[in-house]
Design an enzyme around this catalytic site. Structure first.
Site, PDB file in Angstrom:
ATOM      1  N   ASN A  65       8.212  -1.566  -5.060  1.00 35.21           N
ATOM      2  CA  ASN A  65       7.734  -0.187  -5.065  1.00 35.21           C
ATOM      3  C   ASN A  65       7.615   0.275  -3.623  1.00 35.21           C
ATOM      4  OD1 ASN A  65       6.647   2.331  -5.569  1.00 35.21           O
ATOM      5  ND2 ASN A  65       4.560   1.545  -5.560  1.00 35.21           N
TER       6      ASN A  65
ATOM      7  N   GLY B 184       9.099   3.515  -0.855  1.00 34.90           N
ATOM      8  CA  GLY B 184       9.906   4.689  -0.563  1.00 34.90           C
ATOM      9  C   GLY B 184      10.279   4.792   0.893  1.00 34.90           C
TER      10      GLY B 184
ATOM     11  N   GLY C  71       0.820  -1.203   0.000  1.00 32.42           N
ATOM     12  CA  GLY C  71       0.000   0.000   0.000  1.00 32.42           C
ATOM     13  C   GLY C  71       0.853   1.251   0.000  1.00 32.42           C
TER      14      GLY C  71
ATOM     15  N   GLU D  29       4.175 -11.553  -5.650  1.00 30.42           N
ATOM     16  CA  GLU D  29       3.141 -11.945  -6.613  1.00 30.42           C
ATOM     17  C   GLU D  29       3.603 -11.697  -8.054  1.00 30.42           C
ATOM     18  OE1 GLU D  29       2.897  -7.721  -6.442  1.00 30.42           O
ATOM     19  OE2 GLU D  29       2.937  -9.189  -4.819  1.00 30.42           O
TER      20      GLU D  29
ATOM     21  N   HIS E 173       7.517  -7.530  -3.820  1.00 29.10           N
ATOM     22  CA  HIS E 173       6.243  -8.052  -4.316  1.00 29.10           C
ATOM     23  C   HIS E 173       6.402  -9.461  -4.891  1.00 29.10           C
ATOM     24  CE1 HIS E 173       3.720  -4.301  -4.234  1.00 29.10           C
ATOM     25  NE2 HIS E 173       4.932  -3.799  -4.051  1.00 29.10           N
TER      26      HIS E 173
ATOM     27  N   CYS F 280       5.548  -5.643   1.512  1.00 25.25           N
ATOM     28  CA  CYS F 280       5.713  -4.220   1.248  1.00 25.25           C
ATOM     29  C   CYS F 280       5.249  -3.378   2.442  1.00 25.25           C
ATOM     30  CB  CYS F 280       5.000  -3.851  -0.049  1.00 25.25           C
ATOM     31  SG  CYS F 280       5.649  -2.342  -0.807  1.00 25.25           S
ATOM     32  N   PHE F 281       4.120  -2.686   2.348  1.00 27.78           N
ATOM     33  CA  PHE F 281       3.616  -1.925   3.491  1.00 27.78           C
ATOM     34  C   PHE F 281       3.425  -2.851   4.691  1.00 27.78           C
ATOM     35  CE2 PHE F 281       0.548   1.100   5.508  1.00 27.78           C
ATOM     36  CZ  PHE F 281       1.316   2.250   5.414  1.00 27.78           C
TER      37      PHE F 281
END
Length: 380
Positions: A306, A308, A236, A356, A354, A264-265
């Site tokens: 992805n 930051g 996210g 997936e 990620h 990720c998040f």
């Protein structure tokens, strides 16, 4: 804020960075004005998956590959129901797409969804600028939105920063839904949607998992109302330092000892739940060619990223946490950023990238099997 005027042709466009650097090109997609955080993506393919990844909410994506749009847009590779990027920057857009799966051009799709872009600029120079100075606020202006440079720069500098942004609730589902298992149902997983990509529950469904996707506002009680064998926290957008509610829910899951997987998040949420801090990276990791080492096996994977922000956890030791011992399980070989965590005394782990792989390499698909193994172990 994004405004759009369809059918305005190839109007002049201007890209303005918050430090005053300016690039001039032609409009691509919708014509108007848009603002966001300027980031670059190193993927040579998979632009449709990037555009529809909710993690890119409020970001203006610069594509480092020069030729974008060659395969057009199809109806099968969307990762969500809409394009989430705030703006799009390409060097040489395809004039005519060439793919049997294409249904429309990328330019037309951006226009139809009101996504302001710019083409014909030196994306290599822009990427080098961001690589040296870091991700920063940016504006793209075309058509009637173009003003004198000083006025445009002032508008960019008034735009909100990504640091401190609480965005997951803006992209997550508002109502629960179920992705059924493919074939025989073996497990039930409660997935907290913080910006989930469509391929993620599909990868679990392929392994016999019925996935109950819950809103970012879901409580611990909501999670356990579906009687889960495991709990998943998704990718996210935004600053994990603002995600107090998901952190609280994750701590409730850790206290119960339910198998847990985050990406990720979700990795940053696990880091915070364990007591680690998070910080903003200078320019982040984006694209589908980032080298990561799985420290449990020594294997090096090429992975899709992805993010930051990152977790601030020690690489050289096992840490004591309120939920037992924890260690960094994966690390980026480019800059030693934490790319994964795992608990040694409870069935919980996460990765920053990620697995997936939509779009991207499939080196990390085994992580879904690792999650299945945790649930099998717990059931046994």
């Amino acid at each position: 804020m994004t405004t759009s005027t369809r059918g305005a042709g190839k109007a002049p466009a201007v890209l303005v960075l918050e430090d005053g650097r300016i690039f001039r090109g032609r409009a691509y997609g919708a014509v108007g004005a848009t603002f966001g955080e300027a980031v670059f993506s190193t993927g040579m393919t998979g632009y449709q998956e990037t555009l529809t990844d909710p993690s890119y909410h409020r970001q203006v994506v610069v594509m480092t590959a020069p030729h974008i749009g060659n395969t057009g847009i199809n109806d099968e590779d969307m990762e969500s129901k809409k394009i989430w990027v705030s703006g799009y920057v390409v060097r040489d857009p395809a004039r005519v797409p060439s793919s049997w799966r294409s249904r429309r051009t990328l330019d037309d799709e951006l226009d139809a969804q009101g996504v302001v872009g710019i083409s014909g600029i030196d994306t290599r120079a822009l990427t080098r600028h961001l690589r040296e100075r870091g991700a920063m606020r940016v504006g793209i202006f075309s058509g009637d939105a173009v003003q004198d440079d000083a006025a445009l720069l002032a508008r960019v500098q008034e735009a909100p920063e990504m640091k401190g942004a609480d965005l997951s609730a803006e992209v997550a589902t508002t109502e629960p839904y179920v992705v059924p298992a493919i074939g025989e149902k073996k497990f039930t997983v409660a997935a907290i949607d913080l910006g989930i990509k469509g391929m993620t529950p599909h990868r679990m469904a392929e392994r016999g998992i019925e996935v109950h996707v819950l809103p970012a506002t879901a409580t611990v009680e909501d999670v356990y109302a579906v009687d889960p064998d495991g709990v998943f926290f998704s990718n996210g957008p935004g600053d994990p330092a603002t995600a107090d509610h998901p952190v609280s829910v994750m701590r409730g899951v850790l206290e119960r000892g339910t198998p847990l997987f985050g990406i990720c998040f979700g990795n940053q949420i696990l880091g915070r739940a364990l007591g680690f801090g998070t910080f903003k990276l200078k320019y982040g990791h984006r694209g589908i060619n980032q080298p990561v080492q799985d420290r449990t096996t020594g294997k090096v994977e090429v992975t899709a990223h992805n993010h930051g922000f990152a977790v601030d956890a020690p690489l050289d030791k096992v840490s004591d946490t309120p939920y037992g011992r924890a260690e960094v399980s994966h690390v980026c070989l480019n800059d030693n950023v934490v790319e994964g965590l795992r608990l040694l005394d409870k069935p919980a782990f996460s990765v920053q990238y990620h697995p997936e792989a939509a779009a991207g390499p499939h080196d990390a698909a085994y992580l879904f099997d690792r999650f299945v193994s945790l649930m099998e172990g717990q059931r046994a």
